[in-house]
Enzyme design. Sequence first.
Site, PDB file in Angstrom:
ATOM      1  N   ARG A  88       0.824  -1.212   0.000  1.00  0.00           N
ATOM      2  CA  ARG A  88       0.000   0.000   0.000  1.00  0.00           C
ATOM      3  C   ARG A  88       0.851   1.251   0.000  1.00  0.00           C
ATOM      4  O   ARG A  88       0.311   2.351  -0.098  1.00  0.00           O
ATOM      5  CB  ARG A  88      -0.860  -0.006   1.256  1.00  0.00           C
ATOM      6  N   ARG A 127     -22.089  -2.725   0.201  1.00  0.00           N
ATOM      7  CA  ARG A 127     -21.392  -3.820   0.890  1.00  0.00           C
ATOM      8  C   ARG A 127     -21.864  -3.915   2.347  1.00  0.00           C
ATOM      9  O   ARG A 127     -22.155  -5.002   2.845  1.00  0.00           O
ATOM     10  CB  ARG A 127     -19.872  -3.578   0.832  1.00  0.00           C
ATOM     11  N   ARG A 150      -9.711   6.848   4.205  1.00  0.00           N
ATOM     12  CA  ARG A 150      -9.032   5.743   3.519  1.00  0.00           C
ATOM     13  C   ARG A 150      -8.771   6.081   2.056  1.00  0.00           C
ATOM     14  O   ARG A 150      -7.742   5.729   1.496  1.00  0.00           O
ATOM     15  CB  ARG A 150      -9.871   4.454   3.628  1.00  0.00           C
TER      16      ARG A 150
HETATM   17  P1  AMP Z   1      -8.504  -3.372   3.744  1.00  0.00           P
HETATM   18  O1  AMP Z   1      -9.314  -4.534   4.217  1.00  0.00           O
HETATM   19  O2  AMP Z   1      -7.487  -3.755   2.737  1.00  0.00           O
HETATM   20  O3  AMP Z   1      -9.359  -2.218   3.302  1.00  0.00           O
HETATM   21  O4  AMP Z   1      -7.672  -2.850   5.028  1.00  0.00           O
HETATM   22  C1  AMP Z   1      -8.311  -2.419   6.182  1.00  0.00           C
HETATM   23  C2  AMP Z   1      -7.333  -1.624   7.025  1.00  0.00           C
HETATM   24  O5  AMP Z   1      -6.251  -2.476   7.400  1.00  0.00           O
HETATM   25  C3  AMP Z   1      -6.692  -0.452   6.335  1.00  0.00           C
HETATM   26  O6  AMP Z   1      -7.474   0.714   6.375  1.00  0.00           O
HETATM   27  C4  AMP Z   1      -5.410  -0.297   7.138  1.00  0.00           C
HETATM   28  O7  AMP Z   1      -5.648   0.313   8.366  1.00  0.00           O
HETATM   29  C5  AMP Z   1      -5.017  -1.739   7.411  1.00  0.00           C
HETATM   30  N1  AMP Z   1      -4.170  -2.281   6.330  1.00  0.00           N
HETATM   31  C6  AMP Z   1      -4.473  -3.290   5.488  1.00  0.00           C
HETATM   32  N2  AMP Z   1      -3.470  -3.521   4.660  1.00  0.00           N
HETATM   33  C7  AMP Z   1      -2.502  -2.648   4.966  1.00  0.00           C
HETATM   34  C8  AMP Z   1      -1.212  -2.384   4.426  1.00  0.00           C
HETATM   35  N3  AMP Z   1      -0.723  -3.066   3.385  1.00  0.00           N
HETATM   36  N4  AMP Z   1      -0.490  -1.387   4.992  1.00  0.00           N
HETATM   37  C9  AMP Z   1      -0.954  -0.692   6.040  1.00  0.00           C
HETATM   38  N5  AMP Z   1      -2.161  -0.880   6.573  1.00  0.00           N
HETATM   39  C10 AMP Z   1      -2.942  -1.848   6.060  1.00  0.00           C
END
Ligand code: AMP
Length: 301
Positions: A88, A127, A150
């Site tokens: 990310r 969702r 986000r």
């Molecule tokens: P997601 O399910 O991919 O939308 O991730 C949910 C949350 O998990 C994000 O908003 C971040 O807080 C954390 N997160 C997930 N993947 C990462 C990553 N690669 N780097 C940093 N934080 C992450």
Amino acid sequence: MRIILLGPPGSGKGTQAQLLVQRYGIVQLSTGEMLRAAVAAGTPVGLKAKEIMASGALVPDEVVVGIISDRIDQPDAKNGFILDGFPRTVPQAEALDELLKRKHLKLDAVIELRVNESALLNRVETRVAQMRERGEEVRLDDTPEVLTKRLANYRNQTEPLIHYYSERRKLSTIDGMMAIDEVTRAIHRQLLALGALEPKTHARSAAKAAPAKKARASKTATRKAAKKATKTARKPAKSAKKAVKSAVRGSKKTAKKAGKKALTKTVKKAAKKAAKKTAKKAVKKGAKKAAKKVTKKRAKR
Ligand code: AMP
């Protein structure tokens, strides 16, 4: 096959990852899911990540790089994996390059799902509604306020990866606004074009490609048929001759029959014409001969 799915929250990365998992028999490595599981289990990583995640901020790079590195080493990831939500940030991408190199693994493709930002809020709302309907626990960060944060994070920290991977010739961009199955098909086509699919993993596509094979076969058949037709087309001369002979014998009917029998459908017309012409000539010749005979006879008398 090892691929990365890149896209803002709500772009469909998770949905596509699950579909690709079913299709190719590889595993989905979602850092978001792993972190949520860690939070639920109350592990040290989970405790660290909980507040950060709830606020919509990013968990420190070293935390996610650590969990991804361990996960890739597990036996079920040997066949390949789809990284969903990782990397990310550019430092995460650099760390991934490093660890793949160390593990002697190659990254096949980075698929970016491009979507309209205006549609994202709607998608996330849908969702949430669906999760509620299924009686599932709704994510704490799926609120309009946190989503805005986000999205801002994506723009600032994740979007630079598009440049990072396009420079390394790894990036493929797909229109994420299409219907779910269309996006899956587009990803599949892209992976095929990149040569990322091993024979076993695209067996289904091979089956789908059967019509193309059939088309090729029918093309060959057409070519063969055309050849045959050309050969047969040469035959009218013979049949015309036969027809002429009969015409000379004075029987127009027999001539037609003989000609017709030998001719194929394709050349019928041409042969008919030829036969008619020649028959006419022959009839004329025959008539002349007959006239001559008559004159001779008369002269004798
Ligand atoms: P997601 O399910 O991919 O939308 O991730 C949910 C949350 O998990 C994000 O908003 C971040 O807080 C954390 N997160 C997930 N993947 C990462 C990553 N690669 N780097 C940093 N934080 C992450």
